[in-house]
Design a protein around this motif. Structure first.
Motif, PDB file in Angstrom:
ATOM      1  N   MET A   1       0.825  -1.209   0.000  1.00  0.00           N
ATOM      2  CA  MET A   1       0.000   0.000   0.000  1.00  0.00           C
ATOM      3  C   MET A   1       0.853   1.251   0.000  1.00  0.00           C
ATOM      4  SD  MET A   1      -2.819   1.214   2.822  1.00  0.00           S
ATOM      5  CE  MET A   1      -1.585   1.432   4.098  1.00  0.00           C
ATOM      6  N   PHE A   2       1.844   1.317   0.903  1.00  0.00           N
ATOM      7  CA  PHE A   2       2.683   2.512   0.985  1.00  0.00           C
ATOM      8  C   PHE A   2       3.598   2.635  -0.229  1.00  0.00           C
ATOM      9  CE2 PHE A   2       1.524   1.952   5.442  1.00  0.00           C
ATOM     10  CZ  PHE A   2       1.071   3.223   5.709  1.00  0.00           C
ATOM     11  N   GLU A   3       4.010   1.471  -0.792  1.00  0.00           N
ATOM     12  CA  GLU A   3       4.848   1.511  -1.978  1.00  0.00           C
ATOM     13  C   GLU A   3       4.088   2.136  -3.142  1.00  0.00           C
ATOM     14  OE1 GLU A   3       4.403  -0.997  -0.018  1.00  0.00           O
ATOM     15  OE2 GLU A   3       6.380  -1.507   0.794  1.00  0.00           O
ATOM     16  N   ASP A   4       2.799   1.756  -3.309  1.00  0.00           N
ATOM     17  CA  ASP A   4       1.971   2.314  -4.376  1.00  0.00           C
ATOM     18  C   ASP A   4       1.802   3.810  -4.183  1.00  0.00           C
ATOM     19  OD1 ASP A   4       1.701  -0.200  -5.388  1.00  0.00           O
ATOM     20  OD2 ASP A   4      -0.274  -0.573  -4.510  1.00  0.00           O
ATOM     21  N   TYR A   5       1.592   4.209  -2.930  1.00  0.00           N
ATOM     22  CA  TYR A   5       1.418   5.631  -2.675  1.00  0.00           C
ATOM     23  C   TYR A   5       2.675   6.392  -3.069  1.00  0.00           C
ATOM     24  CZ  TYR A   5       0.855  10.121  -0.572  1.00  0.00           C
ATOM     25  OH  TYR A   5       0.788  11.470  -0.399  1.00  0.00           O
ATOM     26  N   HIS A 180       6.555   4.108  11.473  1.00  0.00           N
ATOM     27  CA  HIS A 180       7.380   2.925  11.683  1.00  0.00           C
ATOM     28  C   HIS A 180       6.687   1.900  12.576  1.00  0.00           C
ATOM     29  CE1 HIS A 180      10.622   5.317   9.895  1.00  0.00           C
ATOM     30  NE2 HIS A 180      11.265   4.172   9.721  1.00  0.00           N
ATOM     31  N   PHE A 181       5.901   2.359  13.519  1.00  0.00           N
ATOM     32  CA  PHE A 181       5.159   1.420  14.353  1.00  0.00           C
ATOM     33  C   PHE A 181       3.965   0.841  13.601  1.00  0.00           C
ATOM     34  CE2 PHE A 181       7.739   3.015  17.724  1.00  0.00           C
ATOM     35  CZ  PHE A 181       7.749   2.019  18.684  1.00  0.00           C
ATOM     36  N   TYR A 182       3.302   1.675  12.814  1.00  0.00           N
ATOM     37  CA  TYR A 182       2.144   1.204  12.051  1.00  0.00           C
ATOM     38  C   TYR A 182       2.539   0.099  11.068  1.00  0.00           C
ATOM     39  CZ  TYR A 182      -1.922   1.220   8.963  1.00  0.00           C
ATOM     40  OH  TYR A 182      -3.012   0.846   8.222  1.00  0.00           O
ATOM     41  N   THR A 183       3.673   0.273  10.428  1.00  0.00           N
ATOM     42  CA  THR A 183       4.120  -0.692   9.425  1.00  0.00           C
ATOM     43  C   THR A 183       4.861  -1.868  10.030  1.00  0.00           C
ATOM     44  OG1 THR A 183       6.159   0.587   9.073  1.00  0.00           O
ATOM     45  CG2 THR A 183       4.280   1.063   7.617  1.00  0.00           C
TER      46      THR A 183
END
Length: 502
Positions: A1-5, A180-183
């Motif tokens: 998800m974060f990579e796409d963003y 960093h905690f979320y991921t």
């Protein structure tokens, strides 16, 4: 998800929008309407302040802005202004009111879970109806800037095919920590005995558990609030832009590292224009207050330069009677003049009789101090007589101290305040942390000693020098051509380009 963003963000970042070709000047190009940005803060003083200041910056640049408040907030604003209309005079800014599911006659509540849940369910529907009404009136919404705590807004923005901007109201360091905690890149430490264990996060100084935001500490009693904080990232990939209330020079390493993961554009420090970039010298106040500000400027005018200790613990902190007594005696014993903000709602079951103590205390220190229920903080911090700031170290107050060039004593309570205190003392070197006793109180001797450290020692001189340097850098960031000024222009160009391509 974060990579796409990140891929999408980089494509937008490096695509060269031909601003003049897409828009021309706002006054000349008739085929594209003036952008209409809706700004929706979380309904708390500390969240409304930076978002209102951002709204002003957009309005100064000739954008039309709608600022959202809830019915209960509107009621508080009216009461704070002694019955005046809540629609304050702000050029190109219209204030709209929606229901948050709580009656405007409802008693003040500190139940954050309930407030956020009702705001999502009831406020979300009311917000959709507002957008429908604005669009039907020809006042078409071009973009929604939303408080990051309201993670349900991108869904509404997508429903109306409107781009949205995730607005982070805390520091970029805290943004990085939570990410960093979320991921799962960094794990929470639930072991009380490992409180001094070093936590390594790229782009940040070494941290121990006590330096982390309180919701990530093993002693955190607010499990649901940790979930609320983590949920901010659950829909961030749906946002078109990410903005933050900081400036590049202040958190350069943090911002540069996050640029490789989930970039954030800084548009701060967001304080009234008269105290920073000066585009509008008359803009000396946020414009919306939940408590009536008292006139303390005349009292400050009677004091000599840099002699007053200003004390304020923000819009949420509740101190026990015991802690209030310790601070009061420490202030008295320091022999410095003091201006102390004690909100009317700081009275609870534990300190209902604090007024009796304060009455006697103020009579005893009548020539030394003044206690008020609320005040125009930036005006106070920039008054020549004020020499230092005792603060809870919320992010707004932290930035305001830096913008004012004042050294600080930090008395962190919860949330991001512990991390901000770490940066104040060890990274920016503009203040020192007040230490608590084994009973959890900051004692009177600690208050007195720390005030004298700042006002009477070489260490204090160095902290003041550092604070003044940050003041200059903060001003430079917001001045024409500064880092944050450029980011605000970038954001506006992006919104305009989106309209042009629609």
């Amino acid at each position: 998800m974060f990579e796409d963003y990140h891929i999408v963000f980089k494509e937008r970042q490096f695509k060269k929008w031909a601003f003049k070709e897409a828009m021309g000047s706002l006054g000349e190009q008739e085929r594209i309407k003036r952008p209409h940005v809706v700004v929706f803060p979380c309904p708390g003083q500390g969240h409304m302040n930076p978002l209102m200041e951002f709204a002003k910056r957009l309005a100064y640049r000739n954008l039309h802005v709608t600022f959202i408040v809830t019915e209960r907030v509107k009621k508080q604003i009216i009461q704070a202004r002694e019955g005046a209309d809540a629609h304050v005079q702000l050029p190109n800014i219209k204030i709209e009111t929606i229901s948050d599911g709580l009656s405007s006659d409802c008693e003040e509540t500190k139940d954050v879970d309930m407030i956020i849940d009702l705001l999502r369910k009831v406020g979300g529907l009311a917000f959709e109806r507002l957008i429908e009404r604005l669009n039907s009136q020809g006042d078409t919404v071009s973009c929604i800037v939303y408080d990051s705590l309201m993670s349900w807004i991108p869904h509404i923005a997508n429903k109306f095919k409107v781009p949205s901007a995730f607005f982070w109201t805390q520091s970029c360091a805290v943004y990085s920590i939570y990410y960093h905690f979320y991921t799962g890149m960094v794990k929470a430490n639930n072991e009380e005995e490992n409180v001094r264990a070093v936590i390594e996060i790229p782009g940040l100084p070494q941290l121990c558990q006590s330096d982390m935001p309180s919701f990530l500490q093993s002693s955190n009693p607010y499990g649901s609030l940790l979930q609320l904080v983590m949920n901010q990232f659950s829909t961030i990939s749906q946002a078109t832009w990410i903005l933050g209330n900081s400036f590049n020079e202040l958190e350069m390493r943090e911002i540069q590292y996050m640029d490789s993961l989930i970039p954030i554009r800084t548009v701060g420090p967001l304080v009234p224009s008269a105290f920073i970039e000066g585009n509008n010298p008359q803009d000396q106040d946020v414009g919306i207050h939940l408590w009536k500000a008292e006139n303390c400027i005349e009292w400050l005018n009677t004091k000599e330069a840099s002699t007053v200790v200003y004390v304020s613990f923000g819009s949420l902190a509740i101190l026990s009677k015991e802690q209030i007594i310790e601070i009061a005696i420490g202030l008295r014993n320091s022999r410095h003049s003091f201006l102390w903000v004690i909100r009317p709602d700081q009275k609870n079951e534990e300190n209902t009789n604090v007024d009796d103590f304060l009455k006697d205390f103020l009579q005893e220190t009548i020539d030394q101090g003044l206690v008020v229920s609320w005040c125009p903080q930036m005006a106070v911090l920039n008054h020549p007589s004020v020499g230092m700031f005792v603060t809870h170290c919320g992010w707004n107050s932290t930035l305001e101290s830096l913008c004012s060039g004042l050294p600080v004593l930090t008395f962190s309570q919860w949330s991001d305040q512990t991390t901000n205190s770490k940066y104040v003392e060890e990274v920016w070197k503009t203040g020192i942390r007040l230490n608590k006793t084994t009973h959890g109180l900051v004692g009177r001797d600690e208050v007195e000693k720390s005030i004298k450290t700042i006002t009477e020692s070489e260490q204090g001189v160095e902290m003041r020098k550092n604070a003044l340097q940050w003041k200059t850098l903060a001003k430079d960031a917001m001045m024409k051509g500064g880092s944050s000024d450029k980011n605000i222009d970038w954001f506006i160009h992006e919104v305009i380009a989106t309209i042009a391509m629609a």
